[in-house]
Design a protein around this motif. Structure first.
Motif: not given
Length: 265
Positions: A225-243
């Motif tokens: 499961a973590s291998m599947l969802t980690a890329p989605f988290g990485a794509k949001l790294t520079h989002s304003t919602r990260t903080g």
């Protein structure tokens, strides 16, 4: 089978935040596994050992994905990895071996202290100033031994310890993060080997499908499961919602730490 679904959901949640914030999921996985293993009536005096061992094994897979990404971006200093790895392996295996002789209550206390440290470091986003240069081989062996031993006792890939150390030693932050990701692989290998060997030698009445202190069904589901969802988290790294999400993660860490502390008290 319902437990396997819960392991999948946990892995998906942890993988997302690992990709988003660039942190390992051990600090979340261990408390969750303690709760799940307790609900499954695993041997009470071995539950935290199994949670630590299983979590350590998951880091083998997540660290490979992380170090490959950083290597592609030229952010891994392989000379540092080469110099620190002998100490890392010795320290991590020794720490995992020591964990087998410690009581579950003491290990839980060590974990609680570290989870508060990690949450506070993340909250303050503390980065030490460069005041040293990298030591020689003896110094790197000593530093690796300490980082490895502490990492194995709390089942982390070492980034929360190795990044501050490398930053102190005048390594550029980007390279410190990438190199720490590579260091996580020998930490995971040696730590997992230590928990497996310890469990095979001293673990009694362990659950079916256990390899020493590594519970294989939980390992498989968490990694998948973590291998599947980690890329989605990485794509949001520079989002304003990260903080905002970082704040939520910090609150979660504090909550888990307080829950475990109350359980000890």
């Amino acid at each position: 089978m319902e437990w396997w679904v819960i392991y999948l959901l946990t892995g998906g949640f942890v993988g997302f935040f690992a990709g988003l914030l660039g942190i390992g999921g051990g600090l979340i996985i261990v408390p969750v596994l303690i709760s799940l293993f307790t609900a499954q009536d695993f041997p009470a005096d071995r539950i935290i050992h199994m949670a630590l061992g299983t979590t350590m094994a998951t880091i083998i897979f997540t660290s490979i994905a992380s170090l490959r990404t950083h290597h592609r971006h030229g952010a891994v200093d392989w000379q540092i990895v080469k110099n620190i790895s002998p100490g890392i392996v010795v320290g991590t295996f020794s720490g995992a071996t020591l964990a087998g002789s410690l009581t579950g209550q003491f290990l839980s206390l060590v974990f609680v202290i570290f989870i508060f440290y990690a949450a506070t470091q993340m909250l303050l986003q503390f980065r030490p100033s460069a005041i040293f240069q990298l030591p020689g081989k003896a110094g790197m062996f000593l530093a690796g031994s300490i980082i490895g031993a502490l990492s194995s006792l709390v089942a982390i890939g070492g980034g929360l310890l190795s990044i501050p150390f490398l930053s102190l030693c005048n390594v550029k932050l980007q390279h410190a993060i990438g190199t720490a990701a590579a260091i996580g692989f020998p930490i995971a290998l040696a730590g997992t080997a230590g928990y497996i060997a310890n469990g095979l030698a001293h673990g009694e009445n362990l659950p079916e499908y256990s390899l020493g202190y590594v519970y294989l069904p939980a390992l498989a589901m968490l990694v998948a499961a973590s291998m599947l969802t980690a890329p989605f988290g990485a794509k949001l790294t520079h989002s304003t919602r990260t903080g905002i999400l970082r704040g939520i993660f910090v609150v979660l860490l504090y909550s888990l730490g307080i829950r475990m502390l109350l359980g000890l008290v």
